[in-house]
Design a protein around this motif. Structure first.
Motif, PDB file in Angstrom:
ATOM      1  N   CYS A 205      44.799  56.266  45.298  1.00  0.00           N
ATOM      2  CA  CYS A 205      45.858  55.745  44.409  1.00  0.00           C
ATOM      3  C   CYS A 205      46.616  56.917  43.814  1.00  0.00           C
ATOM      4  N   CYS A 212      47.163  51.505  49.543  1.00  0.00           N
ATOM      5  CA  CYS A 212      46.462  50.262  49.191  1.00  0.00           C
ATOM      6  C   CYS A 212      45.631  49.740  50.362  1.00  0.00           C
ATOM      7  N   CYS A 215      42.242  51.006  49.910  1.00  0.00           N
ATOM      8  CA  CYS A 215      41.727  50.931  48.541  1.00  0.00           C
ATOM      9  C   CYS A 215      40.659  49.845  48.410  1.00  0.00           C
ATOM     10  N   ALA A 218      41.892  46.688  46.297  1.00  0.00           N
ATOM     11  CA  ALA A 218      43.237  46.164  46.566  1.00  0.00           C
ATOM     12  C   ALA A 218      43.332  44.675  46.221  1.00  0.00           C
ATOM     13  N   CYS A 221      43.732  44.422  42.356  1.00  0.00           N
ATOM     14  CA  CYS A 221      44.700  45.269  41.646  1.00  0.00           C
ATOM     15  C   CYS A 221      45.865  44.461  41.073  1.00  0.00           C
ATOM     16  N   TRP A 223      48.655  45.433  39.640  1.00  0.00           N
ATOM     17  CA  TRP A 223      50.003  45.903  39.980  1.00  0.00           C
ATOM     18  C   TRP A 223      50.380  45.475  41.394  1.00  0.00           C
TER      19      TRP A 223
HETATM   20  S1  SF4 Z   1      45.581  48.580  45.382  1.00  0.00           S
HETATM   21 FE1  SF4 Z   1      46.172  49.231  43.327  1.00  0.00          FE
HETATM   22  S2  SF4 Z   1      44.587  50.666  42.701  1.00  0.00           S
HETATM   23 FE2  SF4 Z   1      44.442  50.454  44.922  1.00  0.00          FE
HETATM   24  S3  SF4 Z   1      45.744  52.093  45.763  1.00  0.00           S
HETATM   25 FE3  SF4 Z   1      47.015  50.270  45.627  1.00  0.00          FE
HETATM   26  S4  SF4 Z   1      47.999  50.482  43.635  1.00  0.00           S
HETATM   27 FE4  SF4 Z   1      46.237  51.853  43.613  1.00  0.00          FE
END
Ligand code: SF4
Length: 304
Positions: A205, A212, A215, A218, A221, A223
């Motif tokens: 991140c 993502c 991640c 994900a 999350c 956002w």
């Molecule tokens: S899912 Fe959210 S926490 Fe994970 S890399 Fe993407 S923006 Fe960052």
């Protein structure tokens, strides 16, 4: 588990749904860094934390190795002049950190018999140690439960929990409350969470290229689930370096680091063409205690 208080309304995932995937990801993907190995000890962790502030791992690694080889204990560093710390700091940048680390080593030697204290309040009372570094050393070196809020952790929390692209410019009380609420209850797991969430921000991140697809959180999350709304407020610009007083300070300090004795003014004058900026940079270095003026217009790294 404490309920999460978010600074802004957002569909915040529960802490439990973040811990397990992030910790499992860390088990698989954590970098093997020397300050994470058991032999680094609390002093190795402290040195790394000073060096890593605003400096990438790749630049820190060689300086860290040389530093620990030369000064494996705080007392060894404390026994030398602060100018030697500035010299060994090399081109890491922000060299006042070298003086602060030297000052912390002196205090550790005088107050704690040369052992880095494990108590958070005692760490915080050392010169040059702020809230972040005290929490990082207590957590990473001693496995304690503290919110360790560096830029990587703040960004992960901002995105995954608060649902915004970037955290505020300076750490807020609301962020601290949120980070504490996110800590696992178990002390050892909390310490691991601190390191794991930091690593996630450093490797996945990242500030400009969040990955993502790789991640582990994900699906949680906030956002990402909100469609990644763009950052509100002024655009974030990278820091420029060329032509700044910082660059001039770096050039002046490089001459002093490489010299084996006092340096005449003429040698410093040769590194930068513009006299007013050059004088301002040199005055700043003297005021910061990074350079010691001597009689006869000569200069050297600080001797005491
Ligand atoms: S899912 Fe959210 S926490 Fe994970 S890399 Fe993407 S923006 Fe960052």
């Amino acid at each position: 588990m404490t309920a999460i208080e978010t600074p802004e309304a957002a569909p915040a995932p529960s802490p439990d749904r973040l811990h397990t995937p992030v910790l499992a990801w860390f088990d698989q993907h954590a970098r093997d860094l020397p300050w994470r190995r058991p032999e680094a000890g609390a002093w190795g962790v402290m040195v790394s934390e000073f060096m890593l502030q605003q400096t990438p791992v790749s630049r820190v690694l060689p300086v860290y190795e040389q530093w620990l080889a030369r000064w494996p204990r705080p007392a060894a560093l404390a026994a030398e002049a602060p100018g030697e710390a500035v010299r060994a700091w090399g081109r890491l940048g922000y060299p006042r950190r070298a003086l602060r680390l030297h000052g912390a080593a002196v205090a550790i030697t005088e107050r704690h018999g040369g052992d880095v204290p494990s108590d958070h309040a005692q760490l915080l009372a050392l010169p040059g140690i702020g809230e972040y570094t005290a929490a990082a050393v207590a957590s990473f070196a001693y496995g304690q439960r503290h919110a360790v809020l560096d830029t990587n952790v703040r960004r992960v929390i901002a995105r995954a929990v608060t649902g915004v692209q970037y955290p505020p410019n300076a750490t807020t009380a609301a962020e601290r409350r949120l980070a504490r609420a996110l800590l696992p209850d178990d002390e050892a797991r909390a310490a691991r969470w601190a390191a794991a969430s930091m690593e996630l921000g450093a490797l996945v991140c990242t500030a400009r290229n969040e990955d993502c697809g790789r991640c582990p959180i994900a699906r949680e999350c906030a956002w990402r689930l909100a469609g990644k709304p763009a950052h509100e407020g002024p655009a974030r610009r990278g820091q420029t370096y060329a032509g700044t007083d910082r660059q001039v300070r770096g050039k002046l300090l490089a001459v002093l680091r490489e010299a084996h004795g006092p340096v005449p003014q003429a040698a410093l004058d040769a590194v930068w063409h513009e006299p007013v900026q050059r004088a301002r940079a040199l005055d700043g270095l003297v005021a910061d205690g990074l350079v010691e003026p001597l009689d006869g217009g000569r200069y050297r790294l600080p001797s005491a």
